[in-house]
Design a protein around this motif. Structure first.
Motif, mmCIF file in Angstrom:
data_model
loop_
_atom_site.group_PDB
_atom_site.id
_atom_site.type_symbol
_atom_site.label_atom_id
_atom_site.label_comp_id
_atom_site.label_asym_id
_atom_site.label_seq_id
_atom_site.Cartn_x
_atom_site.Cartn_y
_atom_site.Cartn_z
ATOM 1 N N LYS A 284 56.212 44.589 41.494
ATOM 2 C CA LYS A 284 57.147 44.206 40.426
ATOM 3 C C LYS A 284 58.117 45.353 40.153
ATOM 4 C CE LYS A 284 54.302 40.989 37.903
ATOM 5 N NZ LYS A 284 53.499 40.690 36.770
ATOM 6 N N LEU B 168 44.140 54.905 39.138
ATOM 7 C CA LEU B 168 44.189 53.649 39.893
ATOM 8 C C LEU B 168 43.336 52.578 39.213
ATOM 9 C CD1 LEU B 168 45.618 52.748 42.513
ATOM 10 C CD2 LEU B 168 43.451 53.045 43.678
ATOM 11 N N ASP C 125 47.786 41.668 33.304
ATOM 12 C CA ASP C 125 49.149 41.192 33.531
ATOM 13 C C ASP C 125 49.136 39.872 34.313
ATOM 14 O OD1 ASP C 125 52.064 41.698 33.581
ATOM 15 O OD2 ASP C 125 51.744 41.803 35.742
ATOM 16 N N PHE C 126 48.234 39.796 35.315
ATOM 17 C CA PHE C 126 48.124 38.598 36.166
ATOM 18 C C PHE C 126 47.724 37.390 35.326
ATOM 19 C CE2 PHE C 126 45.113 35.980 38.686
ATOM 20 C CZ PHE C 126 46.016 35.442 39.584
ATOM 21 N N PHE D 102 50.080 37.810 42.870
ATOM 22 C CA PHE D 102 48.816 38.146 43.533
ATOM 23 C C PHE D 102 48.303 36.877 44.213
ATOM 24 C CE2 PHE D 102 44.132 38.111 43.152
ATOM 25 C CZ PHE D 102 43.855 39.146 44.025
ATOM 26 N N ASN E 257 52.858 30.878 32.399
ATOM 27 C CA ASN E 257 53.376 29.846 33.315
ATOM 28 C C ASN E 257 52.853 28.443 33.017
ATOM 29 O OD1 ASN E 257 54.823 31.749 34.603
ATOM 30 N ND2 ASN E 257 53.537 31.870 36.424
ATOM 31 N N ASP F 16 46.389 42.625 46.421
ATOM 32 C CA ASP F 16 45.799 43.647 45.569
ATOM 33 C C ASP F 16 46.495 43.597 44.202
ATOM 34 O OD1 ASP F 16 44.511 46.787 46.303
ATOM 35 O OD2 ASP F 16 45.441 46.344 44.372
ATOM 36 N N SER F 17 45.680 43.578 43.136
ATOM 37 C CA SER F 17 46.275 43.453 41.788
ATOM 38 C C SER F 17 47.202 44.615 41.484
ATOM 39 C CB SER F 17 45.181 43.417 40.733
ATOM 40 O OG SER F 17 44.174 42.557 41.105
ATOM 41 N N ALA F 18 46.756 45.832 41.833
ATOM 42 C CA ALA F 18 47.585 47.006 41.553
ATOM 43 C C ALA F 18 48.877 46.966 42.361
ATOM 44 C CB ALA F 18 46.810 48.281 41.871
ATOM 45 N N ARG G 39 49.822 33.969 34.217
ATOM 46 C CA ARG G 39 49.367 32.592 34.466
ATOM 47 C C ARG G 39 49.382 31.772 33.172
ATOM 48 N NH1 ARG G 39 48.909 30.951 39.845
ATOM 49 N NH2 ARG G 39 49.229 32.901 40.908
ATOM 50 N N GLY H 94 40.437 50.900 48.143
ATOM 51 C CA GLY H 94 40.532 51.678 46.910
ATOM 52 C C GLY H 94 41.716 52.624 46.891
ATOM 53 N N PHE I 53 45.179 47.012 34.056
ATOM 54 C CA PHE I 53 46.441 46.482 33.525
ATOM 55 C C PHE I 53 46.975 45.354 34.404
ATOM 56 C CE2 PHE I 53 47.106 50.668 31.226
ATOM 57 C CZ PHE I 53 46.955 50.101 29.970
ATOM 58 N N ALA I 54 46.797 45.554 35.740
ATOM 59 C CA ALA I 54 47.301 44.552 36.688
ATOM 60 C C ALA I 54 46.583 43.211 36.494
ATOM 61 C CB ALA I 54 47.127 45.049 38.113
ATOM 62 N N ILE I 55 45.255 43.278 36.260
ATOM 63 C CA ILE I 55 44.488 42.035 36.065
ATOM 64 C C ILE I 55 44.922 41.348 34.771
ATOM 65 C CG2 ILE I 55 42.159 41.106 35.654
ATOM 66 C CD1 ILE I 55 41.151 43.388 37.551
ATOM 67 N N ASN J 125 57.679 36.963 37.640
ATOM 68 C CA ASN J 125 56.957 36.039 38.534
ATOM 69 C C ASN J 125 57.372 36.173 39.998
ATOM 70 O OD1 ASN J 125 55.436 34.884 36.488
ATOM 71 N ND2 ASN J 125 57.092 33.480 35.966
ATOM 72 N N ILE K 94 45.292 51.311 36.285
ATOM 73 C CA ILE K 94 46.382 50.425 36.735
ATOM 74 C C ILE K 94 45.817 49.065 37.143
ATOM 75 C CG2 ILE K 94 48.112 50.083 38.567
ATOM 76 C CD1 ILE K 94 48.540 53.159 38.445
ATOM 77 N N LEU K 95 44.672 49.097 37.787
ATOM 78 C CA LEU K 95 44.015 47.862 38.228
ATOM 79 C C LEU K 95 43.682 46.983 37.025
ATOM 80 C CD1 LEU K 95 43.109 46.813 41.008
ATOM 81 C CD2 LEU K 95 40.821 47.600 40.463
ATOM 82 N N THR L 190 50.435 44.275 43.296
ATOM 83 C CA THR L 190 51.304 43.276 42.663
ATOM 84 C C THR L 190 52.109 43.939 41.546
ATOM 85 O OG1 THR L 190 49.557 41.679 43.069
ATOM 86 C CG2 THR L 190 51.302 40.981 41.608
ATOM 87 N N PHE L 191 51.414 44.798 40.825
ATOM 88 C CA PHE L 191 52.008 45.549 39.719
ATOM 89 C C PHE L 191 53.120 46.473 40.241
ATOM 90 C CE2 PHE L 191 51.341 48.406 35.947
ATOM 91 C CZ PHE L 191 51.431 47.413 34.989
ATOM 92 N N PHE L 192 52.801 47.234 41.311
ATOM 93 C CA PHE L 192 53.787 48.146 41.899
ATOM 94 C C PHE L 192 54.930 47.367 42.562
ATOM 95 C CE2 PHE L 192 50.159 51.273 42.090
ATOM 96 C CZ PHE L 192 50.704 52.144 41.166
#
Lengths: 212, 246
Positions: B109, A47, A57-58, B132, A65, B101-103, A62, B68, A53-55, B128, A50-51, B105-107
Motif C-alpha cells: 500500500k 516486524l 488493517d486487513f 492479501f 467493503n 503476506d499481511s506485512a 473487509r 519471517g 497492524f497489517a492483520i 483496496n 507491523i504484522l 500487503t501493508f508495505f
C-alpha cells in the motif's frame, strides 16, 4: 523540517546500520556481534508489530467493503466470518492442541490436493501449446529437454543390457540440470548483491530516488 | 583463502564495478555496453498498451512462506510496484496488487501511495489496491483467481518466491491477458517457461524496477550487472577450458 529532508536524514542511520551488519559478518569483535544481535532482535519485534497492524488493517478493510457495491459481499462476509471463527477457536484452544492443527490442515489439504492435480493438467497442456504454437530456438530446446528427461527418468534404460558408453552419455546428460541450477543460483546471487549495494550505499532506494 | 574472505572480495569487486558505472554512466560508449533483453522490451510495451487501452494491471508479490523476513526478490518487487504505480498513475484503471503476506500487503500500500505521490496524484490512492490473497502457495493462487474473477487485466506480473503453482494462472485467466513471471524459485522458473508469456530468470528479476522505465541504458546498476554477468560467463568458460587442458 520538511518531509523530504526528514526522509533523507533517516536514510543515513539506516545505511550505517546496514553497513555495520555487513561488516559484522567479517568481524569477531564482541561489540559488533552484540550490536548485530540487538538490531536483528529489534527488527523481529518491529516486524511482529507491523504484522499485527497489517492483520487489523486487513479485517477493517473487509468490514469497510461490506457496504461497498463494487466488491463482493459474500467474499467479504465469508472472510470476516472465517477470521472470527478461527480467532475464537484459536483463543479457546491453544495452538499446540492437535485437534486445532488437524482441523486447519484438513481444510487446507482438501482444497490444495485438488489444485495440485490441476497444476499437472495445466503443465501438460502448456507443454503441448509450447511445442505447437510458440516456436523459437530456446522454446524448442525446452520441449526437447523435457521429453529427453521424461524418457531418462521413466526407467526404460533398466531393461537394456548394461552399456558403458550409454551410461556415460546418460551420466553427462544428468549433470546438465545441475549446471543450469548453478547458473540460475549464480544469477540470483549477482542480482541480490547488486541490489543490496544499490540500497546500502544509497545509490538507489525504494522510496526516494535520484533523478536521471 | 577462507570463504568469508572470498565473499568480501566479491562484494568489494562489485562495489568497484558499480562505482565505475556511476562515474561513466553518461558516456555514450559506456551506455552502449547495455544489453537489452526482449522480455524487458515486451514488458514496457505491455505497460504502454495497458495505459492506452485503459485495462487494469495486476501485480503479485510472493514472499518465502513462513520465512519471517523479506527476501531480496520481495524488495525488488516492492520497488517495481512503486515504479508501476507511478507509471500507471494517469491510467484509467489503477494498479492492483496482491501478496501472500499481511506485512507485505501493508508495505505494498505504501509503495503504491509513494508511486502516486511522485506524480502528484496521492488523492487517487485507494487502500483496496493492495490485497492479501492467501498465505500458503496454493491458497494464494486460489485467492488471486477469486479476487480477479470477472476482472480483465492487461497483464499479470508475478514477482518473488512463488512456486510451480503459478501454472494455475494459465488456466484461470483469459488467453488475451499476458502472464509475466519473475520468480527466484528454480522449479517455478521452469514451469513459467511453459505457462507464462514472458519470463525473467536469474538476475533479470533484480533488473525489473529499472527496465520498466524509459531509457534503461542510462542506469548504472544495469550496466554494472551486465559487466559482472559477462565477466562471470568468461571466467566460467576460461575455468572449464583450463581444467580441460591441464
Amino acid at each position: 523540517m520538511t518531509n523530504k529532508k526528514a526522509t533523507n536524514w533517516i536514510l543515513l542511520p539506516a545505511a550505517v546500520i546496514g553497513i555495520l551488519i555487513l561488516v559484522s559478518g567479517y568481524s569477531d569483535l564482541d561489540v559488533i556481534i552484540q550490536i548485530r544481535q540487538a538490531v536483528l532482535q529489534y527488527a523481529g519485534y518491529l516486524l511482529g508489530l507491523i504484522l499485527f497492524f497489517a492483520i487489523v488493517d486487513f479485517i477493517l478493510g473487509r468490514i469497510r467493503n461490506l457496504g461497498d457495491k463494487n466488491s463482493s459481499f459474500i467474499n467479504n462476509f465469508i472472510t470476516i466470518a472465517v477470521f472470527f471463527a478461527v480467532l475464537i477457536y484459536g483463543l479457546s484452544n491453544s495452538f499446540e492442541n492437535q485437534g486445532f492443527q488437524k482441523t486447519i490442515l484438513d481444510m487446507q489439504r482438501s482444497v490444495e490436493s485438488g489444485l495440485a492435480g490441476l497444476i499437472c493438467i495445466v503443465m501438460i497442456g502448456g507443454l503441448y501449446r509450447l511445442s505447437k504454437f510458440r516456436k523459437g530456438r530456446l522454446k524448442t530446446f525446452f520441449v526437447l529437454s523435457a521429453i529427453i528427461f521424461l524418457i531418462i527418468y521413466s526407467g526404460i534404460f533398466y531393461f537394456f543390457p548394461e552399456n558403458q558408453v550409454l551410461l556415460s552419455i546418460l551420466g553427462f546428460i544428468q549433470t546438465l540440470p545441475m549446471g543450469g541450477i548453478y547458473g540460475l543460483l549464480l544469477g540470483i546471487g549477482i542480482g541480490g548483491l547488486v541490489t543490496g549495494i544499490r540500497v546500502l550505499f544509497l545509490a538507489e532506494h525504494p522510496y526516494n530516488e535520484r533523478k536521471r | 583463502m577462507s570463504s568469508s574472505l572470498t565473499g568480501l572480495f566479491i562484494i568489494l569487486g562489485v562495489l568497484v564495478i558499480y562505482s565505475i558505472s556511476l562515474v561513466c554512466q553518461k558516456r555514450k560508449k559506456y551506455t552502449d555496453l547495455f544489453y537489452e533483453k526482449k522480455s524487458a522490451k515486451n514488458l514496457r510495451y505491455q505497460i504502454a498498451n495497458s495505459i492506452e487501452e485503459g485495462a487494469m494491471v495486476h501485480c503479485d508479490i510472493c514472499n518465502l512462506e513462513g520465512a519471517g523476513f523479506f527476501s531480496e526478490g520481495t524488495l525488488t518487487a516492492l520497488h517495481t510496484t512503486q515504479k508501476l504505480s507511478n507509471q500507471l498513475s494517469s491510467a484509467d484503471e489503477p494498479l492492483l496488487l496482491t501478496s501472500n503476506d499481511s506485512a507485505l500487503t501493508f508495505f505494498g500500500k505504501e509503495a503504491i501511495n509513494q508511486g502516486l505521490k511522485k506524480s502528484g496524484l496521492e488523492n487517487e490512492f485507494d487502500p483496496n489496491q493492495s490485497i492479501f490473497a492467501g498465505y500458503s502457495p496454493l491458497s494464494h493462487q486460489a485467492g488471486i483467481i477469486g479476487i480477479l474473477d470477472g476482472e480483465a487485466s492487461a497483464f499479470h506480473l508475478n514477482i518473488g518466491a512463488f512456486g510451480p503453482e503459478i501454472a494455475l494462472q494459465d488456466s484461470a485467466f483469459d488467453s488475451s491477458e499476458g502472464i509475466i513471471a519473475a520468480g527466484d524459485n528454480l522449479a517455478a522458473q521452469a514451469v513459467s517457461y511453459v505457462t507464462a508469456d514472458d519470463v525473467f530468470i536469474g538476475e533479470e528479476i533484480f533488473e525489473l524496477p529499472q527496465v520498466i522505465q524509459e531509457k534503461p541504458e542510462m542506469d548504472s546498476g544495469l550496466i554494472a550487472m551486465d559487466i559482472i554477468r559477462f565477466g562471470i560467463i568468461i571466467a566460467l568458460i576460461s575455468g572449464a577450458v583450463l581444467t580441460f587442458l591441464f
